[in-house]
Design a protein around this motif. Structure first.
Motif, PDB file in Angstrom:
ATOM      1  N   GLU A   1      44.893  14.998   9.354  1.00  0.00           N
ATOM      2  CA  GLU A   1      43.799  15.644   8.623  1.00  0.00           C
ATOM      3  C   GLU A   1      43.014  16.545   9.559  1.00  0.00           C
ATOM      4  N   ALA A   2      42.179  17.406   8.997  1.00  0.00           N
ATOM      5  CA  ALA A   2      41.416  18.337   9.824  1.00  0.00           C
ATOM      6  C   ALA A   2      39.956  18.360   9.377  1.00  0.00           C
ATOM      7  N   ALA A   3      39.070  18.683  10.316  1.00  0.00           N
ATOM      8  CA  ALA A   3      37.648  18.829  10.002  1.00  0.00           C
ATOM      9  C   ALA A   3      37.071  19.873  10.937  1.00  0.00           C
ATOM     10  N   ASP A   4      35.873  20.371  10.580  1.00  0.00           N
ATOM     11  CA  ASP A   4      35.243  21.386  11.413  1.00  0.00           C
ATOM     12  C   ASP A   4      34.379  20.730  12.491  1.00  0.00           C
ATOM     13  N   GLY A   5      33.997  21.507  13.481  1.00  0.00           N
ATOM     14  CA  GLY A   5      33.067  21.048  14.511  1.00  0.00           C
ATOM     15  C   GLY A   5      33.761  20.679  15.805  1.00  0.00           C
ATOM     16  N   GLU A   6      32.949  20.255  16.741  1.00  0.00           N
ATOM     17  CA  GLU A   6      33.462  19.891  18.065  1.00  0.00           C
ATOM     18  C   GLU A   6      34.199  18.558  17.959  1.00  0.00           C
ATOM     19  N   ALA A   7      35.373  18.460  18.595  1.00  0.00           N
ATOM     20  CA  ALA A   7      36.205  17.263  18.459  1.00  0.00           C
ATOM     21  C   ALA A   7      35.761  16.159  19.419  1.00  0.00           C
ATOM     22  N   VAL A   8      36.000  14.888  19.008  1.00  0.00           N
ATOM     23  CA  VAL A   8      35.827  13.774  19.951  1.00  0.00           C
ATOM     24  C   VAL A   8      37.196  13.433  20.521  1.00  0.00           C
ATOM     25  N   PRO A   9      37.256  12.983  21.781  1.00  0.00           N
ATOM     26  CA  PRO A   9      38.545  12.612  22.377  1.00  0.00           C
ATOM     27  C   PRO A   9      39.114  11.366  21.690  1.00  0.00           C
ATOM     28  N   ALA A  10      40.432  11.291  21.611  1.00  0.00           N
ATOM     29  CA  ALA A  10      41.073  10.147  20.956  1.00  0.00           C
ATOM     30  C   ALA A  10      40.822   8.851  21.705  1.00  0.00           C
ATOM     31  N   ASP A  11      40.583   8.934  23.037  1.00  0.00           N
ATOM     32  CA  ASP A  11      40.365   7.697  23.778  1.00  0.00           C
ATOM     33  C   ASP A  11      38.881   7.327  23.876  1.00  0.00           C
ATOM     34  N   ALA A  12      38.011   8.068  23.156  1.00  0.00           N
ATOM     35  CA  ALA A  12      36.603   7.672  23.107  1.00  0.00           C
ATOM     36  C   ALA A  12      36.490   6.383  22.292  1.00  0.00           C
TER      37      ALA A  12
ATOM     38  N   MET B   1      28.495  11.304  15.330  1.00  0.00           N
ATOM     39  CA  MET B   1      28.247  11.552  13.900  1.00  0.00           C
ATOM     40  C   MET B   1      26.750  11.601  13.613  1.00  0.00           C
ATOM     41  N   ILE B   2      26.028  10.640  14.219  1.00  0.00           N
ATOM     42  CA  ILE B   2      24.586  10.602  13.982  1.00  0.00           C
ATOM     43  C   ILE B   2      23.938  11.861  14.533  1.00  0.00           C
ATOM     44  N   ALA B   3      24.366  12.235  15.759  1.00  0.00           N
ATOM     45  CA  ALA B   3      23.747  13.393  16.400  1.00  0.00           C
ATOM     46  C   ALA B   3      24.009  14.661  15.606  1.00  0.00           C
ATOM     47  N   ARG B   4      25.195  14.756  15.028  1.00  0.00           N
ATOM     48  CA  ARG B   4      25.556  16.011  14.331  1.00  0.00           C
ATOM     49  C   ARG B   4      25.336  15.924  12.824  1.00  0.00           C
ATOM     50  N   ARG B   5      24.797  14.797  12.365  1.00  0.00           N
ATOM     51  CA  ARG B   5      24.524  14.603  10.938  1.00  0.00           C
ATOM     52  C   ARG B   5      25.749  14.898  10.083  1.00  0.00           C
ATOM     53  N   THR B   6      26.853  14.247  10.442  1.00  0.00           N
ATOM     54  CA  THR B   6      28.063  14.442   9.659  1.00  0.00           C
ATOM     55  C   THR B   6      28.747  13.088   9.526  1.00  0.00           C
ATOM     56  N   ASP B   7      29.662  12.925   8.546  1.00  0.00           N
ATOM     57  CA  ASP B   7      30.410  11.673   8.469  1.00  0.00           C
ATOM     58  C   ASP B   7      31.889  11.873   8.742  1.00  0.00           C
ATOM     59  N   ARG B   8      32.251  13.073   9.194  1.00  0.00           N
ATOM     60  CA  ARG B   8      33.646  13.317   9.565  1.00  0.00           C
ATOM     61  C   ARG B   8      33.706  14.117  10.864  1.00  0.00           C
ATOM     62  N   LEU B   9      34.542  13.657  11.791  1.00  0.00           N
ATOM     63  CA  LEU B   9      34.680  14.371  13.063  1.00  0.00           C
ATOM     64  C   LEU B   9      36.150  14.641  13.330  1.00  0.00           C
ATOM     65  N   PRO B  10      36.476  15.837  13.832  1.00  0.00           N
ATOM     66  CA  PRO B  10      37.863  16.068  14.276  1.00  0.00           C
ATOM     67  C   PRO B  10      38.128  15.288  15.565  1.00  0.00           C
ATOM     68  N   VAL B  11      39.389  14.892  15.768  1.00  0.00           N
ATOM     69  CA  VAL B  11      39.788  14.143  16.963  1.00  0.00           C
ATOM     70  C   VAL B  11      40.790  14.973  17.741  1.00  0.00           C
ATOM     71  N   ALA B  12      40.595  15.008  19.082  1.00  0.00           N
ATOM     72  CA  ALA B  12      41.523  15.772  19.923  1.00  0.00           C
ATOM     73  C   ALA B  12      42.174  14.835  20.923  1.00  0.00           C
ATOM     74  N   ASP B  13      43.432  15.117  21.281  1.00  0.00           N
ATOM     75  CA  ASP B  13      44.079  14.292  22.306  1.00  0.00           C
ATOM     76  C   ASP B  13      43.718  14.815  23.700  1.00  0.00           C
ATOM     77  N   ALA B  14      44.345  14.225  24.709  1.00  0.00           N
ATOM     78  CA  ALA B  14      43.966  14.536  26.087  1.00  0.00           C
ATOM     79  C   ALA B  14      44.130  16.020  26.412  1.00  0.00           C
ATOM     80  N   SER B  15      45.094  16.685  25.749  1.00  0.00           N
ATOM     81  CA  SER B  15      45.328  18.090  26.055  1.00  0.00           C
ATOM     82  C   SER B  15      44.418  19.008  25.243  1.00  0.00           C
TER      83      SER B  15
END
Lengths: 243, 307
Positions: free
Chosen positions: B259-270, B279-293
């Protein structure tokens, strides 16, 4: 040693050397200090000869006191020697509080007249400041460093040589400085039992009522002590660890 | 890799460690966790024989530690402590080179190793190798302390509250570095702390100690979800248990791949806690996830956190 000329040590040393070579340079001072007294120059022995003998006595007793004092401090700061700490301190305190003149009087029957009893008296007198400072310096090495050193596999000897002694060095040196500087003044009493020192003109002058002799000896002792102290100050600055 | 078998230690007729048995597998990061005086630090220090034990046996890499000369044993085991114990009269380079020099490594190899370690700990080698410890910040000193522990490339690393004395931001960075180094180098690490958050973040295995004995051994998730006793429950903390659960799970375990979402991604290993914070900081309930690369691989939603 760049910038040596900026420190007073060079100038005091030059003055000291000049007076050793030719004491007559002080004549105007004698005329001023003792008007009406013939400014005789001490001549029973050469001043250079007195200096070499005086230096030898202080050096021999100093080296002995450093070796014994630092070794003893190392021993009583190890686990094996901790119990002897109070005794070592007590003995050194007795050595220092016992007047050197009394040590001389007691040592002469055993060792005869001359330099031997003088060295014994100076050694005993100079031991305490060295021992006390060496103990304080070694105690001052933080426990975390011993822990880390041991944890990395330094042997006790490597720990002492590479960590404890270098870190304690400034404090140890301060003790040696006090001990040797005081020893230079104290050595003069060796002349009462026949050792050649700058005390020889002083005691000859007192006995023969020749004040210029006393002044000549006293000035040279003072200059000798000052030069030595300033040299220790230079050394201390070099030994100061970073930070 | 490290086997502690029925080990006891008595100080002044007071038992500090009682019949402790613990096995740390190769490559594990085992956190010894517990309140002050529970014997965790003593246990750690018995492994490299800084503290002699009264009974039992300890083996490192299959070898009985009592059969090895203590100095030789310690040179094979990295050791880092809270106050760093850096030698103040030695430059950073000399401090890091302590054990390699004791082992008689050639000058060139020592030099290269120092460069490698400073780089690994993100300290510029040319800037830092010549500095003295007092010229470094607390965090930098601790990095050098870790580099020194790693210097001779030991298989086993013992760390005694290494990050307890630095500020929270620096501690966070150092914990990140340690986790990275642990994953990359595959060292077996025993790490002592009284900080439950630190334990949950770093450990592959947590051993909770209570009065010289093990209260529970398990993964961070085990400890939080299934505390073995009231002591463990109390120590882990009853109130923050939900948030602690979030901090022991990774985003990768809960995300919706593809799936995809807008905004800055969080790392998968976070951790899920990091994701919730974002989510709280950005007032959203969906975040994109990025891998190490940095490639976007999916989405994490608020609902995924409470599954």
């Amino acid at each position: 040693m760049r910038g040596l000329w900026k420190t007073p040590v060079l100038w005091v040393a030059v003055l000291f050397g000049a007076l050793l070579v030719d004491m007559r340079a002080l004549r105007p001072v004698f005329f001023f200090a003792f008007p009406g007294v013939q400014p005789e120059i001490f001549d029973r022995a050469g001043f250079i000869e007195l200096f070499i003998s005086h230096l030898g006595l202080v050096a021999a007793s100093g080296v002995a006191a450093i070796l014994v004092g630092v070794s003893l401090a190392v021993f009583v700061t190890r686990a094996a020697g901790r119990d002897f700490r109070t005794i070592a301190n007590l003995l050194a305190t007795i050595g220092q509080t016992f007047p050197p003149a009394a040590v001389l009087a007691l040592a002469v029957p055993a060792l005869g007249f001359g330099w031997q009893p003088t060295i014994v008296a100076l050694f005993l007198y100079g031991l305490l400041p060295i021992l006390e400072n060496a103990i304080a310096g070694l105690d001052g090495v933080p426990e975390a460093l011993r822990e880390a050193g041991r944890g990395m596999g330094l042997s006790p000897w490597q720990m002492l040589r590479d960590v404890e002694l270098p870190l304690a060095a400034p404090v140890i040196l301060a003790g040696i400085r006090v001990s040797v500087t005081i020893g230079i003044g104290t050595a003069t009493i060796g002349s009462t039992v026949g050792a050649l020192t700058f005390g020889t003109p002083i005691f000859d002058g007192l006995a023969g009522n020749k004040l210029p002799y006393v002044l000549q000896g006293a000035v040279l002792v003072a200059l000798f002590a000052i030069v030595t102290d300033l040299l220790f100050a230079l050394l201390a600055r070099r030994l100061q660890p970073p930070g | 890799m490290i086997e502690i078998e029925g080990v006891s230690k008595v100080y002044d007729s007071r038992p500090i460690v009682r019949e402790l048995t613990l096995s740390v597998p190769k490559g594990a990061l085992c956190v010894l966790l517990g309140p002050s005086g529970c014997g965790k630090s003593t246990t750690l220090r018995m492994i490299n024989r800084l503290v002699p034990f009264d009974s039992g046996a300890i083996r490192v890499g299959g070898e009985d530690v009592l059969r090895v000369a203590p100095e030789a044993l310690r040179r094979r085991i990295g050791y880092a402590i809270q106050s760093t114990g850096l030698f103040p009269h030695w430059r950073v380079e000399d401090n890091i080179a302590t054990v390699p020099r004791l082992l008689g490594w050639p000058v060139e190899r020592v030099r290269d190793r120092v460069t490698e370690l400073l780089t690994l700990l993100r300290l510029d080698p040319d800037t830092y190798r010549g500095k003295y410890p007092h010229q470094l910040s607390g965090g930098e000193q601790q990095r050098v302390g870790v580099a020194r522990a790693l210097a001779a490339d030991p298989d086993v690393l013992l760390m005694d509250e290494p990050f307890a004395a630095v500020d929270p931001i620096t501690r966070d960075a150092l914990q990140g570095e340690l986790a990275r180094i642990h994953q990359a180098a595959g060292k077996t690490i025993v790490f002592v702390t009284h900080d439950i958050e630190e334990a949950l973040r770093l450990a592959t295995v947590i051993a909770i100690m209570e009065r010289g004995q093990l209260a529970q051994v398990g993964t961070p998730l085990d400890i939080v979800e299934r505390p073995a006793s009231d002591f463990v429950r109390g120590f882990v903390g009853v109130q923050g248990i939900g948030l602690k659960l979030l901090s022991v799970c990774r985003v990768a375990e809960r995300m919706r791949p593809g799936e995809a979402a807008d905004g800055e991604a969080v790392p998968a290993d976070a951790t899920l806690a990091d994701a919730l914070a974002a989510m709280i900081a950005r007032r959203t309930d969906r975040l994109p996830v990025a891998d190490a690369s940095g490639t976007r691989v999916g989405v994490i939603a608020l609902a995924d956190l409470v599954r």
